[in-house]
Enzyme design. Structure first.
Site, PDB file in Angstrom:
ATOM      1  CE  LYS A  36       6.561   1.710   0.654  1.00 51.42           C
ATOM      2  NZ  LYS A  36       6.764   0.769  -0.468  1.00 51.42           N
ATOM      3  CB  VAL A  94       4.382   9.560  -8.338  1.00 46.79           C
ATOM      4  CG1 VAL A  94       2.998   9.709  -7.706  1.00 46.79           C
ATOM      5  CG2 VAL A  94       4.973   8.195  -7.986  1.00 46.79           C
ATOM      6  CB  VAL A 150       1.432   2.533   3.159  1.00 46.89           C
ATOM      7  CG1 VAL A 150       1.626   1.061   3.509  1.00 46.89           C
ATOM      8  CG2 VAL A 150       2.066   3.415   4.219  1.00 46.89           C
ATOM      9  N   GLY A 204       1.550   1.883  -2.555  1.00 46.90           N
ATOM     10  CA  GLY A 204       1.276   2.392  -3.901  1.00 46.90           C
ATOM     11  C   GLY A 204      -0.210   2.439  -4.197  1.00 46.90           C
ATOM     12  CE  LYS A 209       8.796   4.698  -0.293  1.00 44.73           C
ATOM     13  NZ  LYS A 209       8.255   5.217  -1.556  1.00 44.73           N
TER      14      LYS A 209
END
Length: 400
Positions: A195, A6, A122, A124, A95
């Protein structure tokens, strides 16, 4: 902070979308000034920006917004807290951190006049945090149900559509990079649980911790269950479910669930996620898209960075209050629903216990096995009725 999947995607999105971002920030430019990671990346085009010292970021007066994509609680919590206290806004895809420490971090952000944003934590790349906080603000939210984990949805899709055994579908997910070498967090529902905590905290205004959310994964789901449920036009999904009971009580849980073909959630396949929000004014609204992945998640992180950059002189009104130990009630005692049951028994024995039920069938069904769907009842009542019955599996049936 963090240059994994990410984090590297965040840098890529910022660099490849400079003109678009400039339009969204009234002419301000987002420029990456530091990349924190303990690893070396020789030959990386951003090699000059790397640091292994968090203080380089903390003490740089020009840094206004920091993306935390490290994962885990430590040292991410310590770093984030120090950044907020130093007057820097922080956005995250983490998360686990938001579920465990979101209340403290939001409180600190408020006290320090900065922002702590977590759209990417939550779903993506699916926008859900902002729509729930802003677009659905005029609704009393009655409940939320979501397919919140792409790995488990991929595995169940392979079982449903290709008749693949659970173990084979899991291996395929690992081979494709959807599942980790240790897939426990995904297949046992822990990722979805975190989530659910964030969604429940946001939807109903009080913090929910992971240990308050009863969680069941998909490792007990078999092709026999898939086949029985297909006979009534249903599929099995791993769902996080949240139900409003009162201002002082909600139910929240993660488990496999039978979803029938009329539901918007039934056709969500492979690694895609979907979150269905039920409001008293709007009805059912479904948010669908890629729930993970480098660029979808990075796009949500960068969107938060843009938002934080636009609000450097003021805070967004955003957050929730403290919860309590008894805020999340035992759903087994409070929520009535139908159940799918598979057991070693005869139809006559089941009728004697439950009265009329809907019996299911499948190809190759053994003579001493039954599968059926009950009327609505509490799970505690179901368990009492099934005492003495050799149960193979039970699965909740959802009304979403």
């Amino acid at each position: 902070m963090g240059y994994g999947t990410v984090g590297s995607g965040v840098v890529e999105v910022i660099e490849n979308h400079k003109e678009v971002i400039k339009k969204r920030t009234d002419g301000d430019i987002l420029e990456v000034s530091h990349i924190l990671d303990l690893r070396d990346f020789p030959g990386d085009s951003h090699e000059a920006l790397f640091t292994k010292d968090f203080n380089d970021i903390l003490n740089d007066p020009e840094v206004k917004v920091v993306a935390e994509t490290m994962g885990g609680v430590n040292p991410a919590f310590d770093f984030t807290m120090k950044l907020l206290k130093a007057g820097k806004s922080v956005v995250t895809s983490n998360k686990e951190l938001v579920a465990q420490k979101g209340l403290e971090l939001l409180k600190t952000a408020k006290e320090c006049g900065v922002n702590y944003l977590f759209e990417a934590s939550v779903g993506g790349g699916i926008p859900i945090i902002r729509p729930m906080d802003q677009c659905l603000a005029a609704n009393n939210i009655e409940g939320v149900a979501g397919i919140l984990n792409g790995t488990t949805n991929f595995i169940l899709t392979k079982m449903i559509e290709e008749g693949m055994e659970f173990s084979d579908a899991l291996k395929l997910a690992q081979d494709n990079g959807y599942a980790e070498k240790d897939p426990t967090a995904d297949i046992e529902g822990f990722d979805a649980c975190r989530k659910v905590c964030i969604l429940a905290s946001l939807a109903f205004g009080k913090h929910v911790y992971p240990n308050q959310v009863e969680t069941e994964g998909i490792s007990n789901i078999t092709l026999e269950d898939v086949s029985y449920i297909a006979s009534v036009k249903g599929v099995i999904k791993l769902l996080g479910q949240i139900k409003y009971l009162s201002d002082d009580a909600i139910a929240a849980f993660v488990s496999p669930a039978v979803v029938f073909s009329g539901s918007q959630l039934a056709s969500v396949n492979d690694v895609f996620n979907a979150i269905l929000v039920r409001g008293d004014a709007v009805g059912d609204v479904c948010f669908y898209g890629p729930g993970a992945g480098k660029l979808p998640t990075a796009s949500a992180v960068v969107a938060d960075m843009v938002d934080a950059a636009k609000h450097t002189q003021r805070r967004k009104i955003f957050g929730w209050d403290a919860g309590s130990e008894d805020y999340v009630v035992d759903y087994k005692k409070t929520i009535r629903m139908p159940f799918y049951v598979r057991a070693k028994a005869t139809e006559a024995e089941i009728k004697c216990i439950f009265g009329d039920v809907k019996f299911l069938t499948r190809y190759g069904k053994p003579a001493d096995e039954v599968a059926f769907i009950t009327d609505e009842m509490l799970e505690n009542t179901l368990n009492e009725k099934l005492e003495g019955v050799k149960v193979i599996n039970t699965i909740k049936v959802t009304n979403y």
